[in-house]
Design a protein around this motif. Structure first.
Motif, PDB file in Angstrom:
ATOM      1  N   LEU A  13      44.017  51.533  48.702  1.00 31.50           N
ATOM      2  CA  LEU A  13      44.995  52.085  47.763  1.00 31.50           C
ATOM      3  C   LEU A  13      45.127  53.595  47.930  1.00 31.50           C
ATOM      4  O   LEU A  13      46.230  54.144  47.853  1.00 31.50           O
ATOM      5  CB  LEU A  13      44.603  51.750  46.320  1.00 31.50           C
ATOM      6  N   SER A  14      44.021  54.279  48.173  1.00 29.56           N
ATOM      7  CA  SER A  14      44.061  55.734  48.390  1.00 29.56           C
ATOM      8  C   SER A  14      44.850  56.073  49.656  1.00 29.56           C
ATOM      9  O   SER A  14      45.641  57.015  49.660  1.00 29.56           O
ATOM     10  CB  SER A  14      42.649  56.294  48.498  1.00 29.56           C
ATOM     11  N   LEU A  15      44.636  55.311  50.726  1.00 29.37           N
ATOM     12  CA  LEU A  15      45.386  55.548  51.959  1.00 29.37           C
ATOM     13  C   LEU A  15      46.875  55.304  51.758  1.00 29.37           C
ATOM     14  O   LEU A  15      47.715  56.057  52.251  1.00 29.37           O
ATOM     15  CB  LEU A  15      44.850  54.657  53.083  1.00 29.37           C
ATOM     16  N   SER A  16      47.212  54.254  51.024  1.00 35.40           N
ATOM     17  CA  SER A  16      48.611  53.953  50.754  1.00 35.40           C
ATOM     18  C   SER A  16      49.266  55.062  49.928  1.00 35.40           C
ATOM     19  O   SER A  16      50.387  55.489  50.221  1.00 35.40           O
ATOM     20  CB  SER A  16      48.707  52.615  50.013  1.00 35.40           C
ATOM     21  N   ILE A  33      26.385  41.457  43.139  1.00 37.42           N
ATOM     22  CA  ILE A  33      26.889  42.744  42.651  1.00 37.42           C
ATOM     23  C   ILE A  33      27.198  43.669  43.830  1.00 37.42           C
ATOM     24  O   ILE A  33      28.214  44.364  43.842  1.00 37.42           O
ATOM     25  CB  ILE A  33      25.877  43.385  41.675  1.00 37.42           C
ATOM     26  N   LEU A  34      26.339  43.657  44.843  1.00 36.50           N
ATOM     27  CA  LEU A  34      26.561  44.482  46.027  1.00 36.50           C
ATOM     28  C   LEU A  34      27.848  44.069  46.752  1.00 36.50           C
ATOM     29  O   LEU A  34      28.644  44.918  47.157  1.00 36.50           O
ATOM     30  CB  LEU A  34      25.367  44.390  46.971  1.00 36.50           C
ATOM     31  N   ILE A  35      28.077  42.770  46.900  1.00 33.70           N
ATOM     32  CA  ILE A  35      29.307  42.275  47.540  1.00 33.70           C
ATOM     33  C   ILE A  35      30.531  42.690  46.729  1.00 33.70           C
ATOM     34  O   ILE A  35      31.543  43.146  47.278  1.00 33.70           O
ATOM     35  CB  ILE A  35      29.242  40.742  47.729  1.00 33.70           C
ATOM     36  N   PHE A  36      30.449  42.555  45.413  1.00 31.74           N
ATOM     37  CA  PHE A  36      31.558  42.948  44.544  1.00 31.74           C
ATOM     38  C   PHE A  36      31.826  44.452  44.673  1.00 31.74           C
ATOM     39  O   PHE A  36      32.985  44.882  44.731  1.00 31.74           O
ATOM     40  CB  PHE A  36      31.246  42.574  43.088  1.00 31.74           C
ATOM     41  N   MET A  37      30.789  45.272  44.728  1.00 35.66           N
ATOM     42  CA  MET A  37      30.956  46.716  44.855  1.00 35.66           C
ATOM     43  C   MET A  37      31.619  47.076  46.180  1.00 35.66           C
ATOM     44  O   MET A  37      32.489  47.949  46.246  1.00 35.66           O
ATOM     45  CB  MET A  37      29.607  47.426  44.724  1.00 35.66           C
ATOM     46  N   ILE A  38      31.233  46.405  47.250  1.00 29.04           N
ATOM     47  CA  ILE A  38      31.832  46.673  48.562  1.00 29.04           C
ATOM     48  C   ILE A  38      33.311  46.306  48.543  1.00 29.04           C
ATOM     49  O   ILE A  38      34.154  47.048  49.054  1.00 29.04           O
ATOM     50  CB  ILE A  38      31.067  45.930  49.673  1.00 29.04           C
ATOM     51  N   LEU A  39      33.653  45.171  47.958  1.00 29.95           N
ATOM     52  CA  LEU A  39      35.059  44.768  47.853  1.00 29.95           C
ATOM     53  C   LEU A  39      35.862  45.783  47.040  1.00 29.95           C
ATOM     54  O   LEU A  39      37.000  46.123  47.397  1.00 29.95           O
ATOM     55  CB  LEU A  39      35.173  43.378  47.245  1.00 29.95           C
ATOM     56  N   CYS A  40      35.292  46.273  45.953  1.00 29.67           N
ATOM     57  CA  CYS A  40      35.986  47.284  45.125  1.00 29.67           C
ATOM     58  C   CYS A  40      36.201  48.567  45.915  1.00 29.67           C
ATOM     59  O   CYS A  40      37.288  49.154  45.880  1.00 29.67           O
ATOM     60  CB  CYS A  40      35.196  47.573  43.865  1.00 29.67           C
ATOM     61  N   LEU A  41      35.186  49.020  46.647  1.00 28.58           N
ATOM     62  CA  LEU A  41      35.320  50.251  47.420  1.00 28.58           C
ATOM     63  C   LEU A  41      36.370  50.111  48.522  1.00 28.58           C
ATOM     64  O   LEU A  41      37.152  51.026  48.766  1.00 28.58           O
ATOM     65  CB  LEU A  41      33.969  50.651  48.015  1.00 28.58           C
ATOM     66  N   VAL A  42      36.390  48.967  49.188  1.00 35.39           N
ATOM     67  CA  VAL A  42      37.396  48.738  50.230  1.00 35.39           C
ATOM     68  C   VAL A  42      38.794  48.723  49.614  1.00 35.39           C
ATOM     69  O   VAL A  42      39.740  49.322  50.146  1.00 35.39           O
ATOM     70  CB  VAL A  42      37.100  47.432  50.995  1.00 35.39           C
ATOM     71  N   THR A  43      38.949  48.068  48.472  1.00 34.81           N
ATOM     72  CA  THR A  43      40.251  48.004  47.805  1.00 34.81           C
ATOM     73  C   THR A  43      40.716  49.396  47.384  1.00 34.81           C
ATOM     74  O   THR A  43      41.862  49.787  47.637  1.00 34.81           O
ATOM     75  CB  THR A  43      40.178  47.087  46.569  1.00 34.81           C
ATOM     76  N   PHE A  44      39.848  50.168  46.755  1.00 34.29           N
ATOM     77  CA  PHE A  44      40.223  51.514  46.331  1.00 34.29           C
ATOM     78  C   PHE A  44      40.502  52.418  47.536  1.00 34.29           C
ATOM     79  O   PHE A  44      41.384  53.276  47.483  1.00 34.29           O
ATOM     80  CB  PHE A  44      39.146  52.124  45.442  1.00 34.29           C
ATOM     81  N   GLY A  45      39.782  52.230  48.621  1.00 32.81           N
ATOM     82  CA  GLY A  45      40.041  52.998  49.834  1.00 32.81           C
ATOM     83  C   GLY A  45      41.422  52.711  50.394  1.00 32.81           C
ATOM     84  O   GLY A  45      42.150  53.627  50.795  1.00 32.81           O
TER      85      GLY A  45
END
Length: 144
Positions: A32-35, A18-30
């Protein structure tokens, strides 16, 4: 008795996944936010450039309007305005070029019955070039 070997296994349990999945989600959303922020910045820059260009052309249009007013004071529209004045319709028109194939189109109509009055018939941004949207899609048809 048989010897028992005690081995340590790396236990990757549910909390770790779950922790790995959460980190991947945060990196992806980050990312997308920069883009999105970059796209919004580019849009704001283009909008600011467009507004600046419009007000530059509008300033030139106001100078043209003042020139027409002065020509009306002297009652020499056709002499002072030259090609801007259309004797058939009595209209005075010009196009002030802008960036991106646009122009500020101004059409003024002098009103001789009212002293120093000019009716603004047209004052708008128009496209000076027709553009076509490329809707073709190159598709590989096989072969060489």
């Amino acid at each position: 008795m048989a010897k028992r070997e005690i081995g340590y296994k790396a236990n990757i349990g549910t909390p770790t996944l779950i922790l790995i999945f959460m980190i991947l989600c945060l990196v992806t959303f980050g990312m997308l936010s920069l883009s999105t922020a970059k796209s919004e910045w580019n849009l704001a820059q283009r909008s600011a450039e467009s507004v600046t260009e419009y007000y530059r052309a509008d300033q030139e249009g106001e100078a043209f309007y003042q020139m027409v007013l002065q020509a009306m004071d002297h009652n020499t529209l056709s002499l002072e305005l030259g090609d801007y004045y259309d004797a058939k319709t009595g209209a005075i028109s010009t196009r002030i070029p802008m960036k991106r194939s646009q122009a500020l189109s101004i059409k003024l109509i002098p009103m001789p019955q009212k002293a120093e009055m000019i009716a603004v018939s047209q004052w708008k941004v128009i496209q000076t070039e027709d553009y076509e949207i490329d809707q073709s899609m190159p598709v590989w048809k096989g072969g060489n």
